[in-house]
Motif scaffolding. Structure first.
Motif: not given
Length: 384
Positions: A75-85
């Protein structure tokens, strides 16, 4: 330059709206309507909707690939958003397959079929998952997944476009057990037997835009394979260094593992074996820090005033009377510190522990950056 035969036949001619959308492809020398029609009929499965899968999926969808499968159990986590565009803040806690599918459909606007596979690919399901696709793009984040993909694709005679990013560094190559002209080469031919899991972006970090560079390269290799245009990276390892923005090429020849492997089984240049949904493992257990202990043990006589910070997924067994605090890596990165850690003097010793000595190194870096001067990452959490 030696092109391979097109992987995909022209299954049906391009519709006028698709020709209009792909106009800039149709202007390319050596590409044209036939290559674009092959993309429209292509079926590509991407392993991982993370750091590498995000840009690869976006560019494959934009390029005109007709069917995209997405394999991811996370699942999407906040720390993914730095690179998982592919994902945004509103997607937090959503399945990555669902978030990615919505984003791709919105981007393409029509003419794209997205198939969600919300599960972890392993040796029990890999062959069934890959069957029916023309090509697999592997942006996975564990050795177990990579070897399962490789074995299943080899059994099916299916090409694999593979990539990895860790820290500042990346690698890209193409594996194909059924490649023509004696060019067959697979992932184990180069990297040998499956090793233990190693570092990941969770433990040592990753530069977000480096994922974009490598993920885009994966899409380029996939397009060339599908259409029979350009010279694919079969028999070559492309090595990217974001510090210098340089791409180096290492020729490969199966089964000469020594072409890229160093003694002891570690990977080749910069030891970049890994990705995470494209950023992942990159080596074995770290050496123990001086004065602390060897992997598997921690000296029974800890320095006076030491605080043990446990960032493992399981609680550590520590010597009786030791001051120990549990902490989460992402919380540490956010500056959300347990009270005992926040109150610990900046010049007093800290020893960071975890199960395998991997997460502890990342935590030690964070704590040093936060101002503590005497931080030591220890080996695994069996403390004697």
């Amino acid at each position: 330059m030696t092109s391979l035969p097109p992987l995909v036949p022209v299954r049906e001619p391009l519709a006028p709206d698709e020709r209009r959308r792909a106009a800039r492809h149709l202007l390319l020398g050596g590409f044209g309507p036939e290559a674009q029609a092959r993309l429209a009929g292509a079926r590509v499965v991407v392993i991982g909707a993370g750091g590498l899968g995000s840009p690869a999926l976006q560019y494959l969808a934009a390029a005109g690939v007709g069917t995209l499968g997405i394999v991811d159990d996370d699942v999407v986590a906040p720390s993914n958003l730095q690179r998982q565009i592919l994902h945004g803040p509103a997607d937090a806690e959503r399945a990555k397959t669902a978030s990615a599918a919505d984003a791709l459909r919105a981007q393409r606007g029509g003419g794209l079929t997205v198939v969600e596979h919300r599960l972890r690919l392993d040796t029990t399901n890999a062959r069934d998952l890959l069957t029916g696709y023309d090509l697999v793009v592997d942006g996975s984040d564990t050795f177990a997944t990579r070897y399962a993909v490789s074995d299943a694709a080899a059994a099916l005679g299916m090409p694999v476009v593979w990539g990895t990013v860790l820290g500042w560094d990346g690698q890209v190559s193409v594996w194909w057990s059924a490649a023509p002209d004696g060019r067959a080469i697979t992932y184990p031919d180069v990297f040998g037997p499956q090793p233990p899991e190693g570092d990941s972006c969770e433990t040592v970090g990753v530069l977000g835009p480096a994922c974009g560079a490598v993920g885009s390269a994966l899409a380029v290799e996939a397009v060339k394979l599908l259409t029979g245009t350009g010279d694919v990276a079969l028999g070559r390892l492309l090595v990217y260094d974001a510090r210098t923005s340089a791409w180096d090429t290492i020729p490969l020849a199966a089964p000469e593992i020594a072409a890229v492997a160093r003694p002891g089984g570690d990977a080749g240049p910069e030891d970049v074996r890994g990705a995470e949904a494209g950023t992942g493992p990159a080596g074995g257990a770290p050496p123990a820090p001086a004065g602390v202990g060897t992997p598997g043990t921690l000296a029974a006589r800890l320095p006076d005033g030491v605080l043990v910070v446990d960032v493992g997924r399981l609680p550590a067994n520590v010597p009786e009377g030791t001051l120990v605090v549990r902490a989460d890596l992402e919380a540490l990165a956010a500056g959300d510190l347990p009270a005992a850690l926040a109150d610990h003097p900046s010049d007093a010793p800290i020893v960071v522990v975890c199960e395998r000595g991997l997460r502890s190194r990342g935590a030690a870096t964070l704590l040093t950056d936060l101002g503590w001067s005497d931080v030591s990452p220890a080996g695994p959490l069996v403390l004697a």
